[in-house]
Design a protein around this motif. Structure first.
Motif, PDB file in Angstrom:
ATOM      1  N   UNK A 126       1.809  -4.210   1.358  1.00 33.82           N
ATOM      2  CA  UNK A 126       3.112  -4.684   1.808  1.00 33.82           C
ATOM      3  C   UNK A 126       4.154  -4.113   0.865  1.00 33.82           C
ATOM      4  N   UNK A 127       5.386  -3.976   1.357  1.00 40.23           N
ATOM      5  CA  UNK A 127       6.477  -3.518   0.495  1.00 40.23           C
ATOM      6  C   UNK A 127       7.729  -4.347   0.758  1.00 40.23           C
ATOM      7  N   UNK A 128       8.571  -4.413  -0.267  1.00 38.14           N
ATOM      8  CA  UNK A 128       9.920  -4.968  -0.166  1.00 38.14           C
ATOM      9  C   UNK A 128      10.887  -3.808  -0.243  1.00 38.14           C
ATOM     10  N   UNK A 129      11.803  -3.726   0.724  1.00 44.58           N
ATOM     11  CA  UNK A 129      12.821  -2.684   0.723  1.00 44.58           C
ATOM     12  C   UNK A 129      14.189  -3.351   0.646  1.00 44.58           C
ATOM     13  N   UNK A 130      15.006  -2.855  -0.277  1.00 42.55           N
ATOM     14  CA  UNK A 130      16.345  -3.398  -0.477  1.00 42.55           C
ATOM     15  C   UNK A 130      17.368  -2.283  -0.334  1.00 42.55           C
ATOM     16  N   UNK A 131      18.339  -2.520   0.515  1.00 42.00           N
ATOM     17  CA  UNK A 131      19.449  -1.581   0.685  1.00 42.00           C
ATOM     18  C   UNK A 131      20.734  -2.397   0.650  1.00 42.00           C
ATOM     19  N   UNK A 132      21.537  -2.164  -0.370  1.00 40.40           N
ATOM     20  CA  UNK A 132      22.690  -3.033  -0.574  1.00 40.40           C
ATOM     21  C   UNK A 132      22.207  -4.446  -0.842  1.00 40.40           C
ATOM     22  N   UNK A 133      22.766  -5.415  -0.118  1.00 37.45           N
ATOM     23  CA  UNK A 133      22.328  -6.806  -0.304  1.00 37.45           C
ATOM     24  C   UNK A 133      21.366  -7.262   0.774  1.00 37.45           C
ATOM     25  N   UNK A 134      20.772  -6.306   1.510  1.00 40.83           N
ATOM     26  CA  UNK A 134      19.814  -6.619   2.573  1.00 40.83           C
ATOM     27  C   UNK A 134      18.397  -6.418   2.047  1.00 40.83           C
ATOM     28  N   UNK A 135      17.551  -7.431   2.219  1.00 39.56           N
ATOM     29  CA  UNK A 135      16.167  -7.397   1.744  1.00 39.56           C
ATOM     30  C   UNK A 135      15.218  -7.505   2.938  1.00 39.56           C
ATOM     31  N   UNK A 136      14.300  -6.552   3.031  1.00 40.23           N
ATOM     32  CA  UNK A 136      13.375  -6.466   4.158  1.00 40.23           C
ATOM     33  C   UNK A 136      11.958  -6.324   3.618  1.00 40.23           C
ATOM     34  N   UNK A 137      11.025  -7.083   4.163  1.00 38.68           N
ATOM     35  CA  UNK A 137       9.606  -6.920   3.849  1.00 38.68           C
ATOM     36  C   UNK A 137       8.909  -6.262   5.024  1.00 38.68           C
ATOM     37  N   UNK A 138       8.045  -5.306   4.747  1.00 42.41           N
ATOM     38  CA  UNK A 138       7.192  -4.722   5.784  1.00 42.41           C
ATOM     39  C   UNK A 138       5.796  -5.311   5.620  1.00 42.41           C
ATOM     40  N   UNK A 139       5.403  -6.121   6.586  1.00 37.65           N
ATOM     41  CA  UNK A 139       4.102  -6.797   6.682  1.00 37.65           C
ATOM     42  C   UNK A 139       3.978  -7.959   5.699  1.00 37.65           C
ATOM     43  N   UNK A 140       3.552  -9.097   6.235  1.00 39.43           N
ATOM     44  CA  UNK A 140       3.329 -10.296   5.415  1.00 39.43           C
ATOM     45  C   UNK A 140       1.854 -10.675   5.525  1.00 39.43           C
ATOM     46  N   UNK A 141       1.046 -10.083   4.683  1.00 42.02           N
ATOM     47  CA  UNK A 141      -0.387 -10.314   4.718  1.00 42.02           C
ATOM     48  C   UNK A 141      -0.795 -11.612   4.044  1.00 42.02           C
ATOM     49  N   UNK A 142      -2.086 -11.798   3.810  1.00 39.55           N
ATOM     50  CA  UNK A 142      -2.589 -13.051   3.237  1.00 39.55           C
ATOM     51  C   UNK A 142      -2.040 -13.349   1.846  1.00 39.55           C
ATOM     52  N   UNK A 143      -1.526 -12.334   1.144  1.00 37.30           N
ATOM     53  CA  UNK A 143      -1.039 -12.510  -0.223  1.00 37.30           C
ATOM     54  C   UNK A 143       0.482 -12.658  -0.283  1.00 37.30           C
ATOM     55  N   UNK A 144       1.128 -12.864   0.857  1.00 33.96           N
ATOM     56  CA  UNK A 144       2.597 -12.881   0.937  1.00 33.96           C
ATOM     57  C   UNK A 144       3.219 -13.862  -0.046  1.00 33.96           C
ATOM     58  N   UNK A 145       2.731 -15.096  -0.082  1.00 31.53           N
ATOM     59  CA  UNK A 145       3.317 -16.104  -0.968  1.00 31.53           C
ATOM     60  C   UNK A 145       3.210 -15.658  -2.426  1.00 31.53           C
TER      61      UNK A 145
END
Length: 258
Positions: free
Chosen positions: A38-57
């Motif tokens: 999974x990855x976290x992508x941040x552009x400006x003040x926008x935060x996006x995660x790609x895929x929330x697998x079993x380890x998300x928390x």
């Protein structure tokens, strides 16, 4: 500028794998401890995660992600969707439903797997989710342009995503020439490389390197790595010499301003 944090870089079983005592699974190097990809992508003040697998928390806590705008799904396999229930924390803190983006078959899986979140008479405190149907057409997440990239996970159609000068491809063993064209000009390419040997649904290391060569980014990072690829510290030095690196959990990278 687009920033990326690798939340997890492991395969579906993670590294170490339960019950395995190979030299990779028993490695003392923290770079060989890989949560599900999974990855976290941040552009400006926008935060996006790609895929929330079993380890998300665990990943959100480790990286202290206190605010999240959206989750994009590449496909519907459990190691990529299982943590969706934990968006409840963001619902509570932010006071709004979580925006979730996926292809129609992915959204149908989410509605089935997390049926209690979409029931007519919902139990108080269940996840609040806004589902957004996507295809290969570019779309916007709070002003950030996302370009889907079609690939195949054996016969299953999956999506990678290009955001700015960064692209993320996982769980693919095939990508067609027209999709490579949509990746031209990226500065950073992330691509899955499961192991050295050929696999029926993931790129091997040599296949991943071939994709990287076709795209020709400034830098490339390998993810969705199994214990069969070897220890992080023992990556072939010729990869780094060509600006290709094994990613590891917690690694932070960013594109440069144009």
């Amino acid at each position: 500028m687009t920033k990326l944090t690798f939340l997890g870089t492991g395969t579906s079983q993670g590294v170490p794998m339960i019950g395995c005592h190979c030299r990779v699974c028993d490695s003392p190097d923290s770079s060989d401890k890989r949560l599900r990809s999974s990855v976290l992508i941040e552009q400006g003040d926008v935060s996006i995660v790609i895929d929330s697998g079993p380890d998300f928390r665990q990943q959100m806590l480790r990286e202290q992600v206190n605010r999240l705008d959206a989750i994009l799904f590449t496909h519907n396999h459990k190691d990529h969707i299982a943590g969706l229930d934990d968006v409840r924390a963001y619902n509570y803190i932010q006071g709004v439903p979580m925006d979730v983006y996926g292809e129609p078959y992915v959204l149908e899986t989410l509605k089935r797997e997390f049926g209690y979140a979409f029931a007519r008479d919902r139990y108080p405190g269940v996840p609040e989710i806004n589902l957004h149907r996507i295809d290969r057409e570019p779309f916007q997440v709070k002003g950030v342009t996302v370009i889907p990239i079609r690939g195949y996970h054996m016969r299953l159609p999956v999506l990678g995503f290009r955001i700015g000068r960064l692209a993320y491809l996982t769980d693919m063993n095939r990508i067609d020439a027209e999709e490579i064209d949509r990746l031209k000009g990226v500065e950073i390419l992330v691509v899955n490389a499961l192991r050295h040997e050929k696999h029926l649904s993931h790129f091997s290391l040599s296949e991943a390197l071939e994709v990287i060569g076709r795209v020709n980014p400034d830098r490339a990072y390998l993810t969705h790595i199994s214990h069969q690829l070897g220890r992080h510290a023992e990556a072939d030095p010729r990869l780094a010499a060509n600006y290709i690196y094994y990613a590891y959990d917690g690694l932070k990278i960013q594109t440069h301003d144009l």
